[in-house]
Design a protein around this motif. Sequence first.
Motif, PDB file in Angstrom:
ATOM      1  N   TYR A  11     156.197  93.820  74.956  1.00  0.00           N
ATOM      2  CA  TYR A  11     156.260  92.612  74.127  1.00  0.00           C
ATOM      3  C   TYR A  11     154.875  92.246  73.595  1.00  0.00           C
ATOM      4  O   TYR A  11     154.706  91.205  72.978  1.00  0.00           O
ATOM      5  N   GLN A  61     156.645  88.257  59.652  1.00  0.00           N
ATOM      6  CA  GLN A  61     156.490  86.800  59.637  1.00  0.00           C
ATOM      7  C   GLN A  61     156.159  86.252  58.253  1.00  0.00           C
ATOM      8  O   GLN A  61     156.278  85.042  58.025  1.00  0.00           O
ATOM      9  N   THR A  98     156.876  87.039  64.776  1.00  0.00           N
ATOM     10  CA  THR A  98     158.312  87.258  64.937  1.00  0.00           C
ATOM     11  C   THR A  98     158.831  88.148  63.822  1.00  0.00           C
ATOM     12  O   THR A  98     158.495  87.954  62.648  1.00  0.00           O
ATOM     13  N   TYR A  99     159.650  89.121  64.172  1.00  0.00           N
ATOM     14  CA  TYR A  99     160.233  90.068  63.217  1.00  0.00           C
ATOM     15  C   TYR A  99     161.752  89.894  63.220  1.00  0.00           C
ATOM     16  O   TYR A  99     162.385  89.861  64.278  1.00  0.00           O
ATOM     17  N   PHE A 100     162.316  89.729  62.034  1.00  0.00           N
ATOM     18  CA  PHE A 100     163.758  89.560  61.875  1.00  0.00           C
ATOM     19  C   PHE A 100     164.378  90.874  61.403  1.00  0.00           C
ATOM     20  O   PHE A 100     163.848  91.527  60.497  1.00  0.00           O
ATOM     21  N   SER A 154     166.222  89.397  66.313  1.00  0.00           N
ATOM     22  CA  SER A 154     164.785  89.222  66.090  1.00  0.00           C
ATOM     23  C   SER A 154     164.018  89.547  67.364  1.00  0.00           C
ATOM     24  O   SER A 154     164.585  89.649  68.449  1.00  0.00           O
ATOM     25  N   ILE A 155     162.702  89.727  67.200  1.00  0.00           N
ATOM     26  CA  ILE A 155     161.811  89.972  68.335  1.00  0.00           C
ATOM     27  C   ILE A 155     160.471  89.332  68.045  1.00  0.00           C
ATOM     28  O   ILE A 155     160.010  89.312  66.902  1.00  0.00           O
ATOM     29  N   THR A 156     159.845  88.758  69.087  1.00  0.00           N
ATOM     30  CA  THR A 156     158.531  88.134  68.950  1.00  0.00           C
ATOM     31  C   THR A 156     157.527  88.924  69.760  1.00  0.00           C
ATOM     32  O   THR A 156     157.703  89.129  70.964  1.00  0.00           O
ATOM     33  N   GLU A 212     153.763  89.159  71.186  1.00  0.00           N
ATOM     34  CA  GLU A 212     152.682  88.239  71.550  1.00  0.00           C
ATOM     35  C   GLU A 212     151.318  88.892  71.380  1.00  0.00           C
ATOM     36  O   GLU A 212     151.194  90.098  71.433  1.00  0.00           O
TER      37      GLU A 212
END
Length: 309
Positions: free
Chosen positions: A204, A238, A289-291, A305-307, A309
């Motif tokens: 992540y 983003q 964040t990716y959609f 989606s995924i965020t 860090e």
Amino acid sequence: MTQLGRKYSIKALFAILFVFGLGATLYIFGNESGIVSDSSKTLTDKKEELFILSKHAMVQKEILDSLNTLKVAYDAAILEKTTLSEQLEFEKKNIENLMEIIKASKNPSIEQIILYRKQLSDLRNSLNSSVLEVKKLKYQNKNLLSEIENQNVVMYKQKTENDTLVSKQKKLESTLKDASKLTANNFKVVALREKKSGKELETYKAKNAQKLKVSFSVNGNSIAKTGKKIFYVQVLDQKNNVLGEDKIVEFGNNKALVYSFIVATDFQGKPANVYGILNADESHFPKGTYFVNFFDKQEIMGSTSITLE
């Protein structure tokens, strides 16, 4: 020097000073005019930029309002409780997913607004088609039931015909249910880092993310056409940029889609798992964040989606 000579010298000095002062004044005013002109141009550019942003925001709100109205219409159609209810529930979920995507968009580009409008049009057309099908089914059911009731009052020899009508009704309902479009679920996206050994591990952390692996499951359907089935995956960062290939595919009737990459499966009527990989343009993916949107042609099947860090 005579008095007359001194008089002419003083006049010449005054003339030189006058010319020099006039030139300096014109130079100062010229520079001030240039500054005012540049300031006016900057102010105009800012006004135009604010106008464009405001216009895009208004269009974005109009699309969301239309989608919300469309969602209410789907709720009304679902309440009819026909064999199409399951399909209508799925299409309603598409609307909700699209609304979430648009709400998450910040200062959408013209290309995205065009895409949102096309998706709205597709969903509206799908609803119109479904509503007509629901009305047709209800009308057919009503007619069939009416015929069955009428046949019940005739002599016993009409019973065979009544049974045939009942059988046709059940067959019609079964066919409509089985012939539904392909549906998908379990939409996922994970970030991966690759070790020197070649083994891939989930992460992540943006600095370690070298790949995005997307996956979903296609539900089985014995009536659907078998063979190679292509799906389109759209990954937005983003800043709402489409990552990957960033290509446009046209489907006709002014319908098109901007996608990141294509995934395919050999569909044989049974459930199937589908996945694809998007590699980072550089050494890793930036934070944010990716959609991810999944499409069957121009129709959105789901989103996730995924965020990092």
